[in-house]
Design a protein around this motif. Structure first.
Motif, PDB file in Angstrom:
ATOM      1  N   VAL A   1       0.869  -1.173   0.000  1.00  0.00           N
ATOM      2  CA  VAL A   1       0.000   0.000   0.000  1.00  0.00           C
ATOM      3  C   VAL A   1       0.911   1.229   0.000  1.00  0.00           C
ATOM      4  CG1 VAL A   1      -1.870   1.218   1.146  1.00  0.00           C
ATOM      5  CG2 VAL A   1      -1.736  -1.260   1.325  1.00  0.00           C
ATOM      6  N   ASN A   2       1.042   1.822  -1.173  1.00  0.00           N
ATOM      7  CA  ASN A   2       1.899   2.998  -1.307  1.00  0.00           C
ATOM      8  C   ASN A   2       1.128   4.234  -0.861  1.00  0.00           C
ATOM      9  OD1 ASN A   2       3.673   5.026  -2.151  1.00  0.00           O
ATOM     10  ND2 ASN A   2       2.841   4.986  -4.223  1.00  0.00           N
ATOM     11  N   ASP A   3       1.489   4.745   0.315  1.00  0.00           N
ATOM     12  CA  ASP A   3       0.754   5.846   0.936  1.00  0.00           C
ATOM     13  C   ASP A   3       1.232   7.194   0.396  1.00  0.00           C
ATOM     14  OD1 ASP A   3      -0.935   7.242   2.553  1.00  0.00           O
ATOM     15  OD2 ASP A   3       0.178   6.898   4.400  1.00  0.00           O
ATOM     16  N   ALA A   4       0.907   7.456  -0.867  1.00  0.00           N
ATOM     17  CA  ALA A   4       1.243   8.734  -1.511  1.00  0.00           C
ATOM     18  C   ALA A   4       2.711   9.132  -1.311  1.00  0.00           C
ATOM     19  CB  ALA A   4       0.312   9.845  -1.027  1.00  0.00           C
ATOM     20  N   SER A   5       3.619   8.213  -1.642  1.00  0.00           N
ATOM     21  CA  SER A   5       5.045   8.506  -1.506  1.00  0.00           C
ATOM     22  C   SER A   5       5.479   9.571  -2.498  1.00  0.00           C
ATOM     23  CB  SER A   5       5.869   7.237  -1.759  1.00  0.00           C
ATOM     24  OG  SER A   5       5.542   6.245  -0.837  1.00  0.00           O
ATOM     25  N   GLU A   6       6.483  10.362  -2.091  1.00  0.00           N
ATOM     26  CA  GLU A   6       7.024  11.361  -3.018  1.00  0.00           C
ATOM     27  C   GLU A   6       8.186  10.772  -3.818  1.00  0.00           C
ATOM     28  OE1 GLU A   6       7.313  13.198   0.517  1.00  0.00           O
ATOM     29  OE2 GLU A   6       5.135  13.193   0.321  1.00  0.00           O
ATOM     30  N   ASP A   7       8.704   9.638  -3.383  1.00  0.00           N
ATOM     31  CA  ASP A   7       9.796   9.010  -4.124  1.00  0.00           C
ATOM     32  C   ASP A   7       9.239   7.922  -5.062  1.00  0.00           C
ATOM     33  OD1 ASP A   7       9.135   6.893  -2.541  1.00  0.00           O
ATOM     34  OD2 ASP A   7      11.107   6.682  -1.598  1.00  0.00           O
ATOM     35  N   ASN A   8      10.086   7.020  -5.493  1.00  0.00           N
ATOM     36  CA  ASN A   8       9.660   6.028  -6.486  1.00  0.00           C
ATOM     37  C   ASN A   8       9.166   4.711  -5.872  1.00  0.00           C
ATOM     38  OD1 ASN A   8      10.245   7.641  -8.796  1.00  0.00           O
ATOM     39  ND2 ASN A   8      12.425   7.245  -8.416  1.00  0.00           N
ATOM     40  N   THR A   9       8.599   4.783  -4.676  1.00  0.00           N
ATOM     41  CA  THR A   9       8.112   3.567  -4.014  1.00  0.00           C
ATOM     42  C   THR A   9       7.199   2.754  -4.925  1.00  0.00           C
ATOM     43  OG1 THR A   9       8.275   4.564  -1.828  1.00  0.00           O
ATOM     44  CG2 THR A   9       6.779   2.711  -2.048  1.00  0.00           C
ATOM     45  N   SER A  10       6.264   3.449  -5.583  1.00  0.00           N
ATOM     46  CA  SER A  10       5.299   2.746  -6.427  1.00  0.00           C
ATOM     47  C   SER A  10       5.992   2.027  -7.583  1.00  0.00           C
ATOM     48  CB  SER A  10       4.270   3.742  -6.962  1.00  0.00           C
ATOM     49  OG  SER A  10       3.361   3.075  -7.805  1.00  0.00           O
ATOM     50  N   GLN A  11       6.883   2.743  -8.294  1.00  0.00           N
ATOM     51  CA  GLN A  11       7.592   2.144  -9.432  1.00  0.00           C
ATOM     52  C   GLN A  11       8.441   0.965  -8.991  1.00  0.00           C
ATOM     53  OE1 GLN A  11       7.022   5.241  -8.830  1.00  0.00           O
ATOM     54  NE2 GLN A  11       7.318   6.607 -10.588  1.00  0.00           N
ATOM     55  N   VAL A  12       9.149   1.149  -7.863  1.00  0.00           N
ATOM     56  CA  VAL A  12      10.004   0.087  -7.337  1.00  0.00           C
ATOM     57  C   VAL A  12       9.175  -1.151  -7.011  1.00  0.00           C
ATOM     58  CG1 VAL A  12      11.346  -0.568  -5.296  1.00  0.00           C
ATOM     59  CG2 VAL A  12      11.865   1.547  -6.477  1.00  0.00           C
ATOM     60  N   ALA A  13       8.032  -0.940  -6.374  1.00  0.00           N
ATOM     61  CA  ALA A  13       7.158  -2.063  -6.016  1.00  0.00           C
ATOM     62  C   ALA A  13       6.609  -2.732  -7.263  1.00  0.00           C
ATOM     63  CB  ALA A  13       6.021  -1.585  -5.124  1.00  0.00           C
ATOM     64  N   ARG A  14       6.238  -1.927  -8.260  1.00  0.00           N
ATOM     65  CA  ARG A  14       5.686  -2.475  -9.496  1.00  0.00           C
ATOM     66  C   ARG A  14       6.723  -3.265 -10.281  1.00  0.00           C
ATOM     67  NH1 ARG A  14       0.664  -0.448 -10.687  1.00  0.00           N
ATOM     68  NH2 ARG A  14       0.035   1.001  -9.064  1.00  0.00           N
ATOM     69  N   LYS A  15       7.967  -2.845 -10.178  1.00  0.00           N
ATOM     70  CA  LYS A  15       9.044  -3.573 -10.849  1.00  0.00           C
ATOM     71  C   LYS A  15       9.138  -4.990 -10.290  1.00  0.00           C
ATOM     72  CE  LYS A  15      12.721  -0.969 -12.031  1.00  0.00           C
ATOM     73  NZ  LYS A  15      13.951  -0.275 -11.645  1.00  0.00           N
TER      74      LYS A  15
END
Lengths: 119, 238
Positions: free
Chosen positions: B37-51
């Motif tokens: 659950v990516n809580d509106a991160s300002e870094d690349n958390t979402s991309q990293v998780a999706r990778k």
């Protein structure tokens, strides 16, 4: 105890009970009520132990409050309190909405993906 | 076909630690599904998780605005409820909770005797215990929880937890928002659900800083005390 002291302590105690009751019913959120709890406690202390207030007043050079000032103060107090309640409600609906959007976005992604692979 | 356990990773700006956390979960608990659950991160958390999520066992939910740990976890509980998971786990995205203990927590829930398991760093001599003042704060909340619920839980602020289906349903409906760990113990008690503490070791976080600094600590104590005490006098419908 002077009448005004009883009045102030009584009002602050009353507000304290109301605040706790509203948190209990989840009308008021804790994050907006910590400040009220502190304010009510301080007000109660000033009411019960006026010497502290005299000391603080002397420190700032304030020696008396006019009736109009008290009325205006109470009026603003009610408004501010009411805003806290509205904020609580708004942040609650906001939270639910944000979560729903996250879950819906995921569903959209999933169905988009399965459409692609289905073709 | 479907795995019955979901590991929920609430993540806010964890791009550095997240890949390692995900990989270690896949190593130690390969049959679990993972939800970031990516809580509106300002870094690349979402991309990293999706990778990492090519394996289809990993799902990523992006929350549009920062909700904090409580709101992020509740999103995870709602997902777990809607997708019929029997067990949910919570593990931090910063790598301080070793994935090798996932099985220990999961097993206790699977036994059906308890509804929430708390991974405790205070039941073993080894591992990182945190700073002195923080430990004092935790002890205070531990005493408070004991007074309010009768449960003796040492590591009340631990975010390494497992939840039964019942607990998932309860927390989907109501989960404390800002600092949910302590108050959620009261909610469990109010709902008549059992909590158990099991020993784990924790690591000092390698990336990022703690969400609570010293000045915030005072506010934290007042805020969580208020939430916890009021929660214990609140009426919960069963």
């Amino acid at each position: 105890m002077v009448k005004i002291q009883i009045f102030i302590s009584g009002v602050s105690l009353f507000l304290f009970v109301i605040t706790i009751g509203l948190i209990k019913k989840r009308v008021l959120k804790e994050e907006y009520s910590v400040i009220w709890i502190i304010a009510e406690t301080v007000l109660f202390i000033f009411g019960a132990f006026p010497r502290i207030l005299t000391f603080v007043a002397g420190l700032f050079g304030i020696y008396y409050l006019t009736a109009i000032f008290i009325i205006a103060f109470l009026f603003l107090l009610v408004i501010a309190f009411y805003y806290s309640i509205i904020l609580s409600r708004l942040s609650e609906t906001n939270r639910a909405l944000v979560q729903e959007i996250g879950l819906l976005k995921l569903q959209c992604e999933k169905s988009a993906k399965s459409e692609k692979t289905g073709e | 076909m479907k795995n019955k356990t979901l590991v929920i990773i609430p993540a806010h700006n964890e791009e550095k630690a997240l890949p390692g956390v995900i990989r270690s979960i896949e190593t130690f608990a390969p049959e679990c599904d993972i939800l970031v659950v990516n809580d509106a991160s300002e870094d690349n958390t979402s991309q990293v998780a999706r990778k990492e999520s090519s394996s289809s066992k990993i799902t990523v939910i992006d929350i549009p605005f920062n909700l904090g740990i409580g709101g992020a976890m509740q999103t995870g509980f709602k997902y777990a409820r809607d997708n019929g998971y029997e067990v949910a786990l919570q593990i931090d995205g910063d790598g301080q909770h070793p994935a090798k203990f996932i099985k220990d927590l999961e097993k206790k829930i699977a036994s059906g005797k308890v509804d929430m398991v708390v991974g405790s760093r205070f039941m073993k001599e080894l591992g990182f215990k945190g700073l002195f003042l923080r430990r004092m704060g935790i002890r205070y909340f531990s005493v408070l929880i004991r007074l309010l619920t009768g449960n003796r839980i040492l590591d009340v602020t631990s975010g390494f937890r497992a939840f039964s289906k019942k607990a998932i349903t309860v927390f989907s409906e109501y989960y404390p928002q800002d600092y949910p760990e302590v108050e959620s113990l009261v909610v469990m008690k109010k709902k008549g659900l059992k909590v158990l503490e099991v020993p784990v070791t924790m690591k000092r976080r390698r990336h990022g800083v703690s969400t609570i600094n010293f000045v915030d600590g005072i506010y934290y104590i007042i805020r969580v005390s208020l939430g916890t005490i009021v929660s214990s006098i609140r009426n919960y419908k069963n």
